[in-house]
Design a protein around this motif. Sequence first.
Motif, PDB file in Angstrom:
ATOM      1  N   ARG A   1      -4.419   7.031  -2.383  1.00 63.13           N
ATOM      2  CA  ARG A   1      -4.789   8.425  -2.109  1.00 63.13           C
ATOM      3  C   ARG A   1      -4.179   8.899  -0.787  1.00 63.13           C
ATOM      4  NH1 ARG A   1      -8.957  10.523   0.842  1.00 63.13           N
ATOM      5  NH2 ARG A   1     -10.027   8.492   1.019  1.00 63.13           N
ATOM      6  N   TRP A   2      -4.225   8.047   0.213  1.00 60.78           N
ATOM      7  CA  TRP A   2      -3.717   8.418   1.530  1.00 60.78           C
ATOM      8  C   TRP A   2      -2.195   8.559   1.558  1.00 60.78           C
ATOM      9  CZ3 TRP A   2      -6.612   4.693   5.435  1.00 60.78           C
ATOM     10  CH2 TRP A   2      -7.896   5.196   5.660  1.00 60.78           C
ATOM     11  N   PHE A   3      -1.505   7.563   0.976  1.00 58.77           N
ATOM     12  CA  PHE A   3      -0.061   7.435   1.181  1.00 58.77           C
ATOM     13  C   PHE A   3       0.798   7.757  -0.024  1.00 58.77           C
ATOM     14  CE2 PHE A   3      -1.879   4.063   4.102  1.00 58.77           C
ATOM     15  CZ  PHE A   3      -1.822   4.868   5.238  1.00 58.77           C
ATOM     16  N   GLY A   4       0.182   8.005  -1.173  1.00 58.96           N
ATOM     17  CA  GLY A   4       0.943   8.470  -2.332  1.00 58.96           C
ATOM     18  C   GLY A   4       1.660   7.376  -3.098  1.00 58.96           C
ATOM     19  N   SER A   5       2.923   7.618  -3.402  1.00 56.90           N
ATOM     20  CA  SER A   5       3.692   6.742  -4.290  1.00 56.90           C
ATOM     21  C   SER A   5       4.006   5.401  -3.635  1.00 56.90           C
ATOM     22  CB  SER A   5       5.006   7.421  -4.685  1.00 56.90           C
ATOM     23  OG  SER A   5       4.768   8.685  -5.265  1.00 56.90           O
ATOM     24  N   CYS A   6       4.003   4.372  -4.472  1.00 53.49           N
ATOM     25  CA  CYS A   6       4.364   3.026  -4.040  1.00 53.49           C
ATOM     26  C   CYS A   6       5.879   2.873  -4.008  1.00 53.49           C
ATOM     27  CB  CYS A   6       3.746   2.014  -5.002  1.00 53.49           C
ATOM     28  SG  CYS A   6       4.345   0.330  -4.830  1.00 53.49           S
ATOM     29  N   VAL A   7       6.395   2.177  -3.009  1.00 52.62           N
ATOM     30  CA  VAL A   7       7.825   1.843  -2.968  1.00 52.62           C
ATOM     31  C   VAL A   7       8.028   0.588  -3.813  1.00 52.62           C
ATOM     32  CG1 VAL A   7       9.746   1.130  -1.513  1.00 52.62           C
ATOM     33  CG2 VAL A   7       8.152   2.879  -0.707  1.00 52.62           C
ATOM     34  N   PRO A   8       8.843   0.657  -4.855  1.00 47.47           N
ATOM     35  CA  PRO A   8       8.976  -0.489  -5.760  1.00 47.47           C
ATOM     36  C   PRO A   8       9.636  -1.697  -5.112  1.00 47.47           C
ATOM     37  CG  PRO A   8      10.579   1.227  -6.303  1.00 47.47           C
ATOM     38  CD  PRO A   8       9.678   1.807  -5.270  1.00 47.47           C
ATOM     39  N   HIS A   9       9.288  -2.866  -5.632  1.00 43.69           N
ATOM     40  CA  HIS A   9       9.859  -4.144  -5.193  1.00 43.69           C
ATOM     41  C   HIS A   9       9.948  -5.033  -6.420  1.00 43.69           C
ATOM     42  CE1 HIS A   9      10.230  -8.061  -3.177  1.00 43.69           C
ATOM     43  NE2 HIS A   9      10.521  -7.401  -2.067  1.00 43.69           N
ATOM     44  N   ASP A  10      11.021  -5.792  -6.542  1.00 38.38           N
ATOM     45  CA  ASP A  10      11.219  -6.580  -7.762  1.00 38.38           C
ATOM     46  C   ASP A  10      10.187  -7.695  -7.909  1.00 38.38           C
ATOM     47  OD1 ASP A  10      12.684  -9.206  -6.569  1.00 38.38           O
ATOM     48  OD2 ASP A  10      13.439  -7.425  -5.570  1.00 38.38           O
ATOM     49  N   ALA A  11       9.484  -8.046  -6.819  1.00 39.30           N
ATOM     50  CA  ALA A  11       8.487  -9.113  -6.885  1.00 39.30           C
ATOM     51  C   ALA A  11       7.056  -8.590  -6.951  1.00 39.30           C
ATOM     52  CB  ALA A  11       8.641 -10.037  -5.679  1.00 39.30           C
ATOM     53  N   MET A  12       6.869  -7.275  -7.082  1.00 36.62           N
ATOM     54  CA  MET A  12       5.507  -6.742  -7.079  1.00 36.62           C
ATOM     55  C   MET A  12       4.841  -6.934  -8.438  1.00 36.62           C
ATOM     56  SD  MET A  12       6.096  -2.610  -7.143  1.00 36.62           S
ATOM     57  CE  MET A  12       6.579  -1.719  -8.641  1.00 36.62           C
ATOM     58  N   ASN A  13       3.490  -6.961  -8.418  1.00 43.31           N
ATOM     59  CA  ASN A  13       2.737  -7.096  -9.655  1.00 43.31           C
ATOM     60  C   ASN A  13       2.418  -5.718 -10.234  1.00 43.31           C
ATOM     61  OD1 ASN A  13       0.581  -6.059  -8.155  1.00 43.31           O
ATOM     62  ND2 ASN A  13      -0.420  -8.048  -7.897  1.00 43.31           N
ATOM     63  N   GLU A  14       1.547  -5.679 -11.228  1.00 42.38           N
ATOM     64  CA  GLU A  14       1.256  -4.407 -11.901  1.00 42.38           C
ATOM     65  C   GLU A  14       0.531  -3.411 -10.993  1.00 42.38           C
ATOM     66  OE1 GLU A  14      -2.169  -7.245 -13.023  1.00 42.38           O
ATOM     67  OE2 GLU A  14      -0.009  -7.321 -12.550  1.00 42.38           O
TER      68      GLU A  14
END
Length: 375
Positions: free
Chosen positions: A139-152
């Motif tokens: 809510r605070w920071f908005g969209s996630c920056v993608p990373h190839d090792a991130m989970n769902e």
Amino acid sequence: LKLMCPNGSSLANFGVHFTMMRHAFGPWSRALPALGRRLPGPRRPALRQLRCFSGAPAISRKDKKPVALETVVPRDGSRDDLKILPGDADGLRLRVNSLASISLEEENQFVQMMNNYGATVLVPKEESDPLAVYKTLDRWFGSCVPHDAMNEHGIVEINPANPTSINTANPKKEHLPHTDDAYTDSPAAFCTLQCRESAATGGESVLVSGAELLAALSNEELRSLMQPGMVSMGRRPAADGSWMKVSSIPLFWVDKDSGWLQVRWRCNDGCVGDVAAEVKPSYEQMDAVARHEVYQLVVPLNPGELLVVDNRAIAHGRRPYESGDPRVMWRKNYVGNGELEAQLKTGMCAAFSSMFDGLHSMFDPMSIDTNKLKI
């Protein structure tokens, strides 16, 4: 220090006089006493000061330039538009009832601390579902920056048992200060680290103000580092150490919407590629600053605590710890387009303030070819 120089001449003269004073009093003469300024609400904790001691190495300037930026970015608390870490890690700790349900008062305190220091440690009084924390952060920071090792959930687990890079694979070697996503053309605005397990000894987080890196430069050195292609930085997976991604956007640039100066940083830790000859002395000066303990703030994190960092103002790293000692962090980075976007300023300082009178031209974002960059 507040330099007023409409035509720029007095600033240049001041730089000359300051250089003479610095030679007279030694390389650590830029350690200034805290002015103890007040902010709205509680008194701001004492700001981090450079300690003067005989064992500190002299970080020498390789060549004399017209204006030393240490004269125009005072790290003494006298400027409201310069993010500087406090002198003690406790100054970053904000106690909240629950990370899953932050009150409006706690949120306002968080915003104030982020705009002052560029980092905050959220310390919950009550335990909650560790995943529920991300409802607040999303809510605070908005969209996630993608990373190839991130989970769902967009989380990257930092764990030497399953390392994602050469720097997380070896706990016995310190992870030198860096900003996240320095190998991309669009670094995250905010980095969040939730401690799940802390090492028994060592493994503390380390923070360095980008303003300290800036103060190691002259205006001409900064001008060069604001050009693309000067320093390339990459990501090297732990599996084979190959260069997976590389970026050579500027080390410093001005956000075209806010006018705030941003930093992208990585110490020479094996993930820095080419450094152009014309900026190599400048980069080495900053590298010496980032590595030295006198500029570092050591921040221990306990399980359940959450470190939030302005990724365009503060570099972070990790102290060494023993192999086999469990240390697990959950990292999730953000674009910064959430509900707090209008309240939070990313970056080190306002580039178009009186702090930079006479130097506005070097911060002209139009001088950078934005077609080549993704800022």
